[in-house]
Design a protein around this motif. Structure first.
Motif, PDB file in Angstrom:
ATOM      1  N   GLN A  15      69.506  31.031  51.636  1.00 45.60           N
ATOM      2  CA  GLN A  15      68.505  32.048  51.331  1.00 45.60           C
ATOM      3  C   GLN A  15      67.401  31.500  50.413  1.00 45.60           C
ATOM      4  OE1 GLN A  15      70.780  35.315  49.748  1.00 45.60           O
ATOM      5  NE2 GLN A  15      71.481  36.023  51.784  1.00 45.60           N
ATOM      6  N   GLU A  16      67.850  30.710  49.419  1.00 46.91           N
ATOM      7  CA  GLU A  16      66.873  30.133  48.498  1.00 46.91           C
ATOM      8  C   GLU A  16      65.952  29.162  49.233  1.00 46.91           C
ATOM      9  OE1 GLU A  16      66.274  30.623  45.179  1.00 46.91           O
ATOM     10  OE2 GLU A  16      67.596  32.358  45.364  1.00 46.91           O
ATOM     11  N   ILE A  17      66.531  28.349  50.118  1.00 38.95           N
ATOM     12  CA  ILE A  17      65.717  27.385  50.871  1.00 38.95           C
ATOM     13  C   ILE A  17      64.699  28.109  51.746  1.00 38.95           C
ATOM     14  CG2 ILE A  17      65.790  25.650  52.696  1.00 38.95           C
ATOM     15  CD1 ILE A  17      68.476  24.711  51.545  1.00 38.95           C
ATOM     16  N   VAL A  18      65.136  29.139  52.445  1.00 42.49           N
ATOM     17  CA  VAL A  18      64.241  29.912  53.296  1.00 42.49           C
ATOM     18  C   VAL A  18      63.145  30.579  52.464  1.00 42.49           C
ATOM     19  CG1 VAL A  18      64.072  31.896  54.840  1.00 42.49           C
ATOM     20  CG2 VAL A  18      65.953  30.265  55.091  1.00 42.49           C
ATOM     21  N   LYS A  19      63.551  31.124  51.317  1.00 40.41           N
ATOM     22  CA  LYS A  19      62.571  31.804  50.449  1.00 40.41           C
ATOM     23  C   LYS A  19      61.498  30.835  49.969  1.00 40.41           C
ATOM     24  CE  LYS A  19      63.185  32.496  46.131  1.00 40.41           C
ATOM     25  NZ  LYS A  19      63.584  32.904  44.764  1.00 40.41           N
ATOM     26  N   PHE A  20      61.914  29.676  49.431  1.00 38.30           N
ATOM     27  CA  PHE A  20      60.943  28.711  48.922  1.00 38.30           C
ATOM     28  C   PHE A  20      60.082  28.128  50.052  1.00 38.30           C
ATOM     29  CE2 PHE A  20      63.958  28.379  45.246  1.00 38.30           C
ATOM     30  CZ  PHE A  20      63.074  28.847  44.290  1.00 38.30           C
ATOM     31  N   ASP A  21      60.678  27.970  51.224  1.00 41.14           N
ATOM     32  CA  ASP A  21      59.907  27.474  52.361  1.00 41.14           C
ATOM     33  C   ASP A  21      58.781  28.452  52.724  1.00 41.14           C
ATOM     34  OD1 ASP A  21      59.679  25.571  54.762  1.00 41.14           O
ATOM     35  OD2 ASP A  21      59.913  27.523  55.730  1.00 41.14           O
ATOM     36  N   LEU A  22      59.118  29.737  52.773  1.00 45.02           N
ATOM     37  CA  LEU A  22      58.097  30.740  53.083  1.00 45.02           C
ATOM     38  C   LEU A  22      57.033  30.826  51.977  1.00 45.02           C
ATOM     39  CD1 LEU A  22      60.353  33.601  54.519  1.00 45.02           C
ATOM     40  CD2 LEU A  22      58.861  32.041  55.799  1.00 45.02           C
ATOM     41  N   GLU A  23      57.471  30.753  50.709  1.00 44.47           N
ATOM     42  CA  GLU A  23      56.515  30.797  49.598  1.00 44.47           C
ATOM     43  C   GLU A  23      55.573  29.603  49.622  1.00 44.47           C
ATOM     44  OE1 GLU A  23      58.797  31.142  46.056  1.00 44.47           O
ATOM     45  OE2 GLU A  23      59.263  33.279  46.339  1.00 44.47           O
ATOM     46  N   ILE A  24      56.141  28.410  49.980  1.00 41.96           N
ATOM     47  CA  ILE A  24      55.292  27.216  50.054  1.00 41.96           C
ATOM     48  C   ILE A  24      54.260  27.353  51.162  1.00 41.96           C
ATOM     49  CG2 ILE A  24      55.326  24.769  50.679  1.00 41.96           C
ATOM     50  CD1 ILE A  24      57.985  24.547  49.135  1.00 41.96           C
ATOM     51  N   LYS A  25      54.687  27.855  52.333  1.00 42.34           N
ATOM     52  CA  LYS A  25      53.743  28.060  53.425  1.00 42.34           C
ATOM     53  C   LYS A  25      52.623  29.021  53.016  1.00 42.34           C
ATOM     54  CE  LYS A  25      56.571  27.079  57.536  1.00 42.34           C
ATOM     55  NZ  LYS A  25      57.607  26.293  56.869  1.00 42.34           N
ATOM     56  N   ALA A  26      52.988  30.108  52.327  1.00 44.75           N
ATOM     57  CA  ALA A  26      51.969  31.069  51.883  1.00 44.75           C
ATOM     58  C   ALA A  26      51.030  30.430  50.858  1.00 44.75           C
ATOM     59  CB  ALA A  26      52.644  32.303  51.287  1.00 44.75           C
ATOM     60  N   ALA A  27      51.605  29.623  49.925  1.00 46.54           N
ATOM     61  CA  ALA A  27      50.783  28.968  48.910  1.00 46.54           C
ATOM     62  C   ALA A  27      49.842  27.945  49.538  1.00 46.54           C
ATOM     63  CB  ALA A  27      51.673  28.301  47.871  1.00 46.54           C
ATOM     64  N   VAL A  28      50.324  27.213  50.561  1.00 43.54           N
ATOM     65  CA  VAL A  28      49.461  26.254  51.269  1.00 43.54           C
ATOM     66  C   VAL A  28      48.291  26.978  51.936  1.00 43.54           C
ATOM     67  CG1 VAL A  28      49.373  24.657  53.225  1.00 43.54           C
ATOM     68  CG2 VAL A  28      51.260  24.513  51.588  1.00 43.54           C
ATOM     69  N   GLN A  29      48.594  28.126  52.514  1.00 42.09           N
ATOM     70  CA  GLN A  29      47.514  28.917  53.122  1.00 42.09           C
ATOM     71  C   GLN A  29      46.516  29.381  52.063  1.00 42.09           C
ATOM     72  OE1 GLN A  29      47.054  29.380  56.422  1.00 42.09           O
ATOM     73  NE2 GLN A  29      45.105  30.350  55.872  1.00 42.09           N
ATOM     74  N   ASP A  30      47.029  29.756  50.882  1.00 41.71           N
ATOM     75  CA  ASP A  30      46.129  30.148  49.782  1.00 41.71           C
ATOM     76  C   ASP A  30      45.234  28.985  49.378  1.00 41.71           C
ATOM     77  OD1 ASP A  30      47.182  32.691  49.764  1.00 41.71           O
ATOM     78  OD2 ASP A  30      48.622  32.272  48.145  1.00 41.71           O
ATOM     79  N   ILE A  31      45.824  27.778  49.354  1.00 39.86           N
ATOM     80  CA  ILE A  31      45.017  26.598  49.011  1.00 39.86           C
ATOM     81  C   ILE A  31      43.940  26.362  50.063  1.00 39.86           C
ATOM     82  CG2 ILE A  31      45.106  24.070  48.825  1.00 39.86           C
ATOM     83  CD1 ILE A  31      47.824  24.397  47.465  1.00 39.86           C
ATOM     84  N   ARG A  32      44.304  26.522  51.342  1.00 37.63           N
ATOM     85  CA  ARG A  32      43.333  26.317  52.419  1.00 37.63           C
ATOM     86  C   ARG A  32      42.180  27.327  52.314  1.00 37.63           C
ATOM     87  NH1 ARG A  32      46.733  26.430  56.097  1.00 37.63           N
ATOM     88  NH2 ARG A  32      47.076  24.190  56.379  1.00 37.63           N
ATOM     89  N   ASP A  33      42.496  28.546  51.857  1.00 37.33           N
ATOM     90  CA  ASP A  33      41.470  29.588  51.750  1.00 37.33           C
ATOM     91  C   ASP A  33      40.809  29.642  50.382  1.00 37.33           C
ATOM     92  OD1 ASP A  33      42.137  30.280  54.335  1.00 37.33           O
ATOM     93  OD2 ASP A  33      43.543  31.851  53.711  1.00 37.33           O
ATOM     94  N   CYS A  34      41.193  28.757  49.473  1.00 31.02           N
ATOM     95  CA  CYS A  34      40.666  28.820  48.106  1.00 31.02           C
ATOM     96  C   CYS A  34      39.164  28.520  48.098  1.00 31.02           C
ATOM     97  CB  CYS A  34      41.413  27.823  47.221  1.00 31.02           C
ATOM     98  SG  CYS A  34      40.785  27.778  45.511  1.00 31.02           S
ATOM     99  N   PRO A  35      38.335  29.433  47.546  1.00 28.74           N
ATOM    100  CA  PRO A  35      36.886  29.199  47.515  1.00 28.74           C
ATOM    101  C   PRO A  35      36.448  28.334  46.340  1.00 28.74           C
ATOM    102  CG  PRO A  35      37.355  31.369  46.624  1.00 28.74           C
ATOM    103  CD  PRO A  35      38.683  30.779  47.033  1.00 28.74           C
TER     104      PRO A  35
END
Length: 229
Positions: A15-35
């Motif tokens: 569960q922890e691995i899945v959670k951190f994996d999803l959080e990392i994907k969301a954070a990477v997307q935030d970085i891609r969209d960072c103005p």
């Protein structure tokens, strides 16, 4: 019971691995969209690093649990799962690097655009200042022209007032002359009337004197020619 007790940490670890994996994907997307700016990107990267640290720890913990399994089949299954998570983590790291690169390029382009806009703004302000200076110069020239026109109008008005004053003075002098002439005419009229009266009186006196003279002559003739009458 031992197998059930061991399954709980495995499930929590999954569960922890899945959670951190999803959080990392969301954070990477935030970085891609960072103005931007770069400080915001730095904060996002720090958060992603922390999530990768937790994810790496969970994968290592899962790998240790796999090595501790009694059954070889379960051990190999968990180790394959560990490898899949490691590959997924490497994929996330690659996506993270690409997102950082794209974000930095976007921020650099944005800063360049802002710099160009700043130059355009400075150029526009310079043009505006030149336009305002030219407008002020034109307004000043217009005001000076209006001032000259007003000065000419004032001068013409003064000349007109002076002409009117001279005309008024001439009219007053003529009026005085007319008054003087009127007095002279009145005096002449009185003298003429007096002379006319005196002439009438003289005529009457002459007529009376002539009548008296004729009467005297007739009386003398009568006495001499007709003494008996």
């Amino acid at each position: 019971m031992a197998a059930a007790a061991a399954a709980v940490p495995l499930r929590v670890c999954h569960q922890e691995i899945v959670k951190f994996d999803l959080e990392i994907k969301a954070a990477v997307q935030d970085i891609r969209d960072c103005p931007g700016p770069l400080s915001a990107l730095t904060e996002l990267n720090a958060a992603v690093k922390e999530k990768f640290r937790h994810l790496r720890g969970c994968i290592q913990e899962l790998e240790q649990m796999a090595k501790e399994q009694d059954k070889e089949s379960e051990k190999q299954a968990l180790l394959r799962e560990v490898e899949n998570h490691k590959k997924q983590m490497l994929s996330n790291q690659a996506a993270w690097r690409k997102a950082n690169l794209a974000c930095k390029i976007a921020i650099d382009n944005s800063e360049k655009d802002q710099l160009l806009q700043g130059r355009d703004s400075l150029r526009q302000r310079k043009t505006t200042k030149e336009s305002l200076a030219e407008s002020a110069s034109n307004i000043t020239e217009s005001l000076m022209s209006i001032s000259r026109m007003m000065s000419q109008q004032v001068q013409q008005s003064e000349e007109t007032v002076q002409t009117l004053a001279n005309s008024s003075r001439t009219i007053l002098e003529a009026n005085e002359e007319f008054k003087s002439m009127s007095g002279t005419i009145q005096l002449g009229r009185k003298l003429i009337t007096k002379y006319n009266r005196r002439e009438l009186t003289d005529k009457l006196l002459i007529f009376l004197a002539l009548a008296l003279f004729l009467a005297t002559v007739l009386y003398i003739l009568k006495k001499r020619l007709f003494p008996f009458l």
